[in-house]
Scaffold this motif. Structure first.
Motif, short mmCIF file in Angstrom:
data_model
loop_
_atom_site.label_atom_id
_atom_site.label_comp_id
_atom_site.label_asym_id
_atom_site.label_seq_id
_atom_site.Cartn_x
_atom_site.Cartn_y
_atom_site.Cartn_z
N VAL A 122 0.88 -1.17 0.00
CA VAL A 122 0.00 0.00 0.00
C VAL A 122 0.92 1.22 0.00
N VAL A 123 0.78 2.04 -1.02
CA VAL A 123 1.60 3.26 -1.08
C VAL A 123 0.69 4.45 -0.83
N CYS A 124 1.06 5.26 0.12
CA CYS A 124 0.22 6.42 0.47
C CYS A 124 0.94 7.71 0.10
N MET A 125 0.26 8.56 -0.66
CA MET A 125 0.81 9.88 -0.98
C MET A 125 0.28 10.88 0.04
N VAL A 126 1.18 11.74 0.49
CA VAL A 126 0.77 12.79 1.43
C VAL A 126 1.20 14.13 0.84
N ASP A 127 0.30 15.07 0.85
CA ASP A 127 0.63 16.41 0.36
C ASP A 127 1.32 17.17 1.50
N ALA A 128 2.62 17.41 1.35
CA ALA A 128 3.40 18.02 2.44
C ALA A 128 2.82 19.38 2.85
N GLU A 129 2.28 20.09 1.86
CA GLU A 129 1.81 21.44 2.14
C GLU A 129 0.55 21.46 3.01
N ASN A 154 4.85 14.04 -0.51
CA ASN A 154 4.98 14.61 -1.85
C ASN A 154 4.85 16.14 -1.81
N LYS A 155 5.08 16.75 -2.94
CA LYS A 155 4.97 18.21 -3.11
C LYS A 155 5.97 18.95 -2.23
N THR A 156 7.14 18.37 -2.06
CA THR A 156 8.14 19.01 -1.21
C THR A 156 8.69 20.28 -1.86
N ASP A 157 8.43 20.45 -3.15
CA ASP A 157 8.84 21.71 -3.81
C ASP A 157 8.03 22.90 -3.30
N LEU A 158 6.90 22.63 -2.65
CA LEU A 158 6.03 23.73 -2.21
C LEU A 158 6.27 24.14 -0.75
N VAL A 159 7.17 23.44 -0.06
CA VAL A 159 7.43 23.78 1.35
C VAL A 159 8.93 23.85 1.62
N GLN A 160 9.28 24.45 2.74
CA GLN A 160 10.69 24.49 3.15
C GLN A 160 11.15 23.08 3.50
N LEU A 266 -8.41 21.67 -18.56
CA LEU A 266 -8.48 21.07 -17.24
C LEU A 266 -8.43 22.15 -16.16
N VAL A 267 -9.40 22.10 -15.24
CA VAL A 267 -9.42 23.02 -14.10
C VAL A 267 -9.23 22.17 -12.86
N GLN A 268 -8.33 22.54 -11.97
CA GLN A 268 -8.26 21.78 -10.72
C GLN A 268 -7.69 22.59 -9.58
N SER A 269 -8.14 22.23 -8.38
CA SER A 269 -7.59 22.87 -7.18
C SER A 269 -7.17 21.81 -6.20
N THR A 270 -6.08 22.11 -5.48
CA THR A 270 -5.73 21.34 -4.28
C THR A 270 -5.34 22.38 -3.25
N GLY A 271 -5.76 22.20 -2.01
CA GLY A 271 -5.47 23.22 -0.99
C GLY A 271 -5.99 24.56 -1.46
N ASN A 272 -5.16 25.59 -1.38
CA ASN A 272 -5.65 26.88 -1.85
C ASN A 272 -5.05 27.28 -3.20
N LYS A 273 -4.67 26.27 -3.98
CA LYS A 273 -4.11 26.54 -5.31
C LYS A 273 -5.08 26.11 -6.39
N LEU A 274 -5.29 27.03 -7.33
CA LEU A 274 -6.17 26.70 -8.46
C LEU A 274 -5.35 26.79 -9.74
N THR A 275 -5.50 25.81 -10.60
CA THR A 275 -4.86 25.93 -11.91
C THR A 275 -5.88 25.69 -13.02
N ILE A 276 -5.79 26.55 -14.02
CA ILE A 276 -6.56 26.33 -15.24
C ILE A 276 -5.48 26.06 -16.27
N SER A 277 -5.29 24.79 -16.57
CA SER A 277 -4.12 24.47 -17.38
C SER A 277 -4.49 24.35 -18.83
N ASN A 278 -3.50 24.22 -19.64
CA ASN A 278 -3.79 24.01 -21.05
C ASN A 278 -3.72 22.53 -21.39
N GLN A 279 -3.99 21.72 -20.39
CA GLN A 279 -4.08 20.28 -20.66
C GLN A 279 -5.48 20.04 -21.20
#
Ligand code: GTP
Length: 319
Positions: A122-129, A154-160, A266-279
């Motif tokens: 079982v692999v669990c992903m955790v959003d560090a932020e 995961n998402k360690t690029d978004l935190v110290q 594609l529109v998506q949000s996680t936490g307080n981030k919203l992206t409207i991507s060109n995917q």
């Protein structure tokens, strides 16, 4: 002896990076026969659209409150799989963001299932932020951590770096038996997949898991959106909402049509981030839909939000 299908369960809270990880795992085992089970919380299959097609077959489980009622549907899919002429080498199950991993994986402890499925990890992903906020609010997330063999912060690029380390320590104190690693976009050292190790699920004290009651307050609301949105207006309305309702509205995802653009985006949000991507949407026949997932959210409120996001000219003709 029948070939046994290596089975991996990917869990983690909404938006933590499960699909991103799945795409990595699939490209890593490209030369093998891979089947995927996608379990979307709610009725619409946006997730299936986001999985890169490095799999040979995709099954979807889209019914209701996944943390409670999945067992029968999953068993049906497994039976279908083993009755086919060819068995896959690997099966990856991406659980919904609120799935009870322990309950799901316990299916693979059944004698009749063990015969065909060789449960690995079982692999669990955790959003560090968002980990600290969400683990307080969502008991399901705690259960996912307790019932995992490998936990990727995961998402360690978004935190110290220091903060990521502190999240890792906290997770290790919740589940001292699991392996842990810090990741960005789900990239990790595949040696951590120790195929000789027995999954934690064979050792776990089920009563410990049962003591953490799921909240059952999660709702997924799918809204068909056959409108043309103005990119800026949609961005403003949705990003304000995820900021104001940070502790309630956990995830938005879906495909919408924007003014002046030919294909849905594609529109998506996680936490307080919203992206409207060109995917762009890959499957033109699928409906334009936005899925809102959160705690105690109401359809009326979501309808109001969409109403505000529609450009005024269209508003008059559509609502
Ligand atoms: N900055 C950053 N973004 C990431 C990282 N990993 C994933 N994402 C982004 O986070 C968003 C959600 O990722 P997914 O892989 O769809 O997450 P998920 O857990 O499958 O989401 P649900 O199925 O809705 O629960 C996507 O926009 C990803 O590109 C990361 O390490 N850093």
């Amino acid at each position: 002896m029948t070939k046994r299908i290596k089975t991996y369960l990917l869990t983690g809270f909404l938006g933590a990076g499960k699909t991103t990880l799945l795409n990595h795992l699939l490209s890593r085992s490209k030369s093998e026969l891979n089947y995927v089970i996608e379990n979307e919380f709610g009725k619409s299959s946006v997730d299936a659209e986001l999985v890169i097609k490095n799999y040979n077959k995709l099954f979807e489980l889209n019914n209701g409150c996944i943390c409670c009622s999945l067992d029968n549907e999953l068993i049906e899919v497994l039976v279908q799989m083993i009755q086919a002429d060819t068995l896959p080498d690997n099966l990856f199950i991406e659980a919904s963001g609120v799935a009870d991993a322990g309950q799901l994986a316990s299916i693979f402890k059944r004698e009749d299932v063990i015969q065909y499925f060789d449960f690995q990890q079982v692999v669990c992903m955790v959003d560090a932020e968002n980990f600290e906020d969400r683990v307080q609010e969502v008991p399901e997330m705690f259960r996912q951590i307790v019932a995992s063999d490998l936990i990727l912060i995961n998402k360690t690029d978004l935190v110290q770096e220091k903060y990521a380390e502190s999240v890792k320590s906290e997770i290790e104190s919740i589940n001292p038996l699991a392996k842990t690693a810090l990741t960005t976009f789900g990239k990790f050292d595949f040696d951590l997949f120790d195929s000789s190790a027995e999954s934690i699920l064979t050792k776990i004290d089920q009563s410990k898991l049962d003591a953490i009651k799921p909240a059952h307050r999660m709702k997924s609301i799918a809204m068909e959106v056959p409108f043309e949105f103005d990119r800026d207006q949609l961005y403003a309305v949705l990003s304000t909402s995820i900021f104001l309702y940070y502790h309630q509205l956990y995830r938005i995802k879906g495909f919408v049509k924007l003014k002046g653009e030919d294909q849905a985006v594609l529109v998506q949000s996680t936490g307080n981030k919203l992206t409207i991507s060109n995917q762009y949407k890959k499957n033109e026949s699928q409906k334009l839909v936005l899925i809102f997932i959160g705690r105690d959210i109401e359809r009326k409120g979501i309808e109001r939000l969409i109403h505000n996001a529609i450009s005024s000219k269209l508003k008059a003709s559509t609502i």
